[in-house]
Design a protein around this motif. Structure first.
Motif, PDB file in Angstrom:
ATOM      1  N   MET A  52       0.719  -1.235   0.193  1.00 56.08           N
ATOM      2  CA  MET A  52      -0.005   0.003   0.060  1.00 56.08           C
ATOM      3  C   MET A  52       0.920   1.237  -0.020  1.00 56.08           C
ATOM      4  O   MET A  52       1.910   1.333   0.717  1.00 56.08           O
ATOM      5  N   ALA A  53       0.570   1.981  -0.784  1.00 59.51           N
ATOM      6  CA  ALA A  53       1.237   3.354  -0.761  1.00 59.51           C
ATOM      7  C   ALA A  53       0.608   4.488  -0.196  1.00 59.51           C
ATOM      8  O   ALA A  53      -0.754   4.055   0.169  1.00 59.51           O
ATOM      9  N   LEU A  82       3.806  -5.124   6.573  1.00 57.42           N
ATOM     10  CA  LEU A  82       4.379  -3.767   6.010  1.00 57.42           C
ATOM     11  C   LEU A  82       2.985  -2.711   6.222  1.00 57.42           C
ATOM     12  O   LEU A  82       3.295  -1.722   6.454  1.00 57.42           O
ATOM     13  N   ARG A  85       2.874  -1.394   9.633  1.00 56.54           N
ATOM     14  CA  ARG A  85       3.995  -0.443   9.696  1.00 56.54           C
ATOM     15  C   ARG A  85       3.508   0.936   9.037  1.00 56.54           C
ATOM     16  O   ARG A  85       3.783   2.106   9.923  1.00 56.54           O
ATOM     17  N   ILE A  86       2.784   0.780   8.102  1.00 56.64           N
ATOM     18  CA  ILE A  86       2.414   1.793   7.382  1.00 56.64           C
ATOM     19  C   ILE A  86       1.435   2.683   8.201  1.00 56.64           C
ATOM     20  O   ILE A  86       1.524   3.792   8.203  1.00 56.64           O
ATOM     21  N   LYS A  88       0.621   2.390  11.423  1.00 56.86           N
ATOM     22  CA  LYS A  88       0.938   2.842  12.706  1.00 56.86           C
ATOM     23  C   LYS A  88       2.081   4.119  12.389  1.00 56.86           C
ATOM     24  O   LYS A  88       1.792   5.126  13.093  1.00 56.86           O
ATOM     25  N   THR A  89       2.729   4.267  11.203  1.00 54.71           N
ATOM     26  CA  THR A  89       3.810   5.208  10.940  1.00 54.71           C
ATOM     27  C   THR A  89       2.992   6.459  10.961  1.00 54.71           C
ATOM     28  O   THR A  89       3.168   7.656  11.178  1.00 54.71           O
ATOM     29  N   THR A  90       1.826   6.406  10.156  1.00 54.66           N
ATOM     30  CA  THR A  90       0.988   7.597   9.657  1.00 54.66           C
ATOM     31  C   THR A  90      -0.082   7.945  10.669  1.00 54.66           C
ATOM     32  O   THR A  90      -0.796   8.801  10.521  1.00 54.66           O
ATOM     33  N   GLY A  91      -0.180   7.168  11.777  1.00 55.99           N
ATOM     34  CA  GLY A  91      -1.111   7.405  12.868  1.00 55.99           C
ATOM     35  C   GLY A  91      -2.547   6.946  12.433  1.00 55.99           C
ATOM     36  O   GLY A  91      -3.527   7.254  13.109  1.00 55.99           O
ATOM     37  N   ILE A  92      -2.748   6.244  11.256  1.00 58.58           N
ATOM     38  CA  ILE A  92      -4.247   5.965  10.814  1.00 58.58           C
ATOM     39  C   ILE A  92      -4.661   4.876  11.853  1.00 58.58           C
ATOM     40  O   ILE A  92      -5.955   4.739  12.000  1.00 58.58           O
TER      41      ILE A  92
END
Lengths: 120, 159
Positions: A52-53, A82, A85-86, A88-92
């Protein structure tokens, strides 16, 4: 990217399959958004999404905002390492609940008896 | 799409250097994605590495396409990739206005989904998934180099 929608009582499950990148969003974005705009309470099954982008995150966010606008909510289920982590990193993940299994996600809507107990 | 080592490259001796030039349009993101997947396949990188490398590259390209102002109508984006020991390096060069992605403020954290503005997350992902980022402005062009430690010391387990 393919998309399949199943309706279970007051909850629908959108199963995505494929890469949620620019091509993937082009393929399913219009139908995904149309469903989120009109049908409250959505489980998005990411179990078959390997990648996912940020454009994919945008699709989820716009859908979740639409859900909030019609009195529903969106939850996510089955993201791989993956995607987790995306999110979590973006706070979604703090704004959209993330579950391992469909049954757990269904419980968030208090309609677990209407959904299949097994699944991603 | 070709992913042959660039013959005009100046990599460390014995290192393959892959490069591509792209027009800064929406199509560039798809082209960059296909190109780096081809490079990763050629280098036999595992998915844990190739996915994050592709993610960083496409988000950098998307950022340039969305925000850069180019002084010349036929400006190109130049992307190159090479492996140095256990690291893969990506360099993205553009002739747009000066912009350091390392210095950009991250978007404010929203407390509710209703107040979330879905923008600016690409650079957040770039910072998270690259092991090292460097920026320099030289000869009127932005140079961003993202480096990735390959194998068990990098990848998804590095955070």
């Amino acid at each position: 990217m393919n998309m399949r929608i199943q309706q279970f009582g007051g909850v629908s499950k959108i199963e995505l399959e494929g890469r949620l990148d620019a091509d993937g969003v082009d393929a399913v974005g219009a139908d995904f958004s149309a469903h989120c705009d009109s049908t409250p309470n959505v489980i998005v099954d990411l179990g078959k999404v390997p990648y996912m982008a940020s454009i994919g995150i945008r699709l989820l966010v716009v859908g979740a905002k639409a859900q909030a606008g019609i009195g529903g909510k969106m939850v996510l289920v089955g993201p791989n390492e993956l995607l987790r982590r995306i999110l979590k990193t973006t706070g979604i993940d703090a704004l959209m609940p993330v579950y391992d299994r469909v049954a757990d996600a269904a419980a968030a809507f208090d309609t677990s008896s209407e959904l299949p107990a097994s699944g991603t | 799409m070709r992913s042959e080592p660039c013959p005009a490259a100046r990599p460390p001796r014995g290192t393959d250097w892959y490069c591509i030039a792209l027009r800064p349009t929406a199509l560039a993101v798809r082209q960059a994605s296909a190109w780096i997947r081809c490079v990763a396949s050629r280098l036999r990188l595992p998915a844990t590495d190739s996915d994050r490398i592709e993610l960083v590259l496409t988000e950098l390209i998307q950022n340039v396409v969305d925000h850069a102002r180019f002084p010349a109508p036929h400006a190109c984006l130049e992307v190159s990739a090479w492996i140095d020991a256990v690291e893969l390096h990506l360099e993205v060069v553009d002739a747009g206005g000066a912009f350091d992605p390392l210095g950009a403020d991250p978007p404010a954290k929203a407390q509710r989904i209703e107040s979330l503005v879905p923008g600016g997350l690409g650079l957040v992902l770039v910072r998270e998934f690259a092991d090292q980022l460097r920026y320099r402005r030289r000869d009127g062009r932005n140079h961003v180099i993202a480096s990735f430690i390959l194998g068990p010391d990098g990848g998804l387990g590095s955070s």
